[in-house]
Design a protein around this motif. Structure first.
Motif, mmCIF file in Angstrom:
data_model
loop_
_atom_site.group_PDB
_atom_site.id
_atom_site.type_symbol
_atom_site.label_atom_id
_atom_site.label_comp_id
_atom_site.label_asym_id
_atom_site.label_seq_id
_atom_site.Cartn_x
_atom_site.Cartn_y
_atom_site.Cartn_z
ATOM 1 N N SER A 53 0.826 -1.225 0.111
ATOM 2 C CA SER A 53 0.151 -0.049 -0.114
ATOM 3 C C SER A 53 0.808 1.136 0.038
ATOM 4 O O SER A 53 0.289 2.567 -0.461
ATOM 5 N N GLY A 54 2.074 0.920 0.429
ATOM 6 C CA GLY A 54 3.213 2.180 0.299
ATOM 7 C C GLY A 54 3.830 2.540 -0.689
ATOM 8 O O GLY A 54 4.455 3.513 -1.063
ATOM 9 N N GLY A 55 3.541 1.450 -1.855
ATOM 10 C CA GLY A 55 3.967 1.654 -3.117
ATOM 11 C C GLY A 55 5.526 0.851 -3.359
ATOM 12 O O GLY A 55 5.945 0.798 -4.601
ATOM 13 N N THR A 56 5.986 0.263 -2.526
ATOM 14 C CA THR A 56 6.987 -0.621 -2.500
ATOM 15 C C THR A 56 6.748 -1.866 -3.198
ATOM 16 O O THR A 56 5.642 -2.620 -3.237
ATOM 17 N N THR A 57 7.396 -2.260 -4.174
ATOM 18 C CA THR A 57 7.427 -3.303 -5.291
ATOM 19 C C THR A 57 8.502 -4.232 -5.105
ATOM 20 O O THR A 57 9.652 -3.827 -4.809
ATOM 21 N N ASN A 58 8.280 -5.354 -5.288
ATOM 22 C CA ASN A 58 9.319 -6.375 -5.514
ATOM 23 C C ASN A 58 8.932 -7.325 -6.551
ATOM 24 O O ASN A 58 7.870 -7.627 -6.544
ATOM 25 N N TYR A 59 10.025 -7.914 -7.163
ATOM 26 C CA TYR A 59 9.965 -8.707 -8.258
ATOM 27 C C TYR A 59 10.816 -10.023 -8.219
ATOM 28 O O TYR A 59 11.718 -10.121 -7.603
ATOM 29 N N ALA A 60 10.395 -11.060 -8.968
ATOM 30 C CA ALA A 60 11.226 -12.276 -8.942
ATOM 31 C C ALA A 60 12.304 -11.782 -9.916
ATOM 32 O O ALA A 60 12.130 -11.111 -10.952
#
Length: 121
Positions: A53-60
């Motif tokens: 919800s804070g906009g932090t993203t993570n990806y494989a």
């Protein structure tokens, strides 16, 4: 009750693009995070991408630079733009949300029914 409904899967040639959408509906107080997982035949379900919800993203690692996750949490919706698709991206893609149904409730995880993505070589 909470429902997550995915759309946008399909068949695409290698190098092509697809955009997945997932909308959460029902008794939702707040969403902590939404994401996409995938499961290929004979393999375990794995995280593809996630946004808080804070906009932090993570990806494989396998999708970095090719996939982009975005969200409109005001609409309880998350998207996955998939570019430069490869045959190894073929899987059922599941939407996932960590959310609360009331201010006093625990955060629980909900899943969509999945949408098939097939990439032909």
């Amino acid at each position: 009750q909470v429902q997550l409904v995915e759309s946008g899967g399909g068949l695409v040639q290698s190098g092509g693009s697809l955009r997945l959408s997932c909308a959460a509906s029902g008794s939702i107080f707040s969403i902590n995070a939404m994401g996409w997982y995938r499961q290929a035949p004979g393999k375990q379900r794995e995280l593809v991408a996630r946004v808080t919800s804070g906009g932090t993203t993570n990806y494989a690692d396998s999708v970095k630079g090719r996939f982009t996750i975005s969200s409109d949490l005001a609409k309880n919706t998350v998207y996955l733009q998939m570019n430069s698709l490869k045959p190894e991206d073929t899987a059922v893609y599941y939407c996932n949300a960590d959310l609360k149904v009331a201010h006093y409730a625990w955060v629980n995880t909900y899943w969509g029914q999945g949408t098939q993505v097939t990439v032909s070589s």
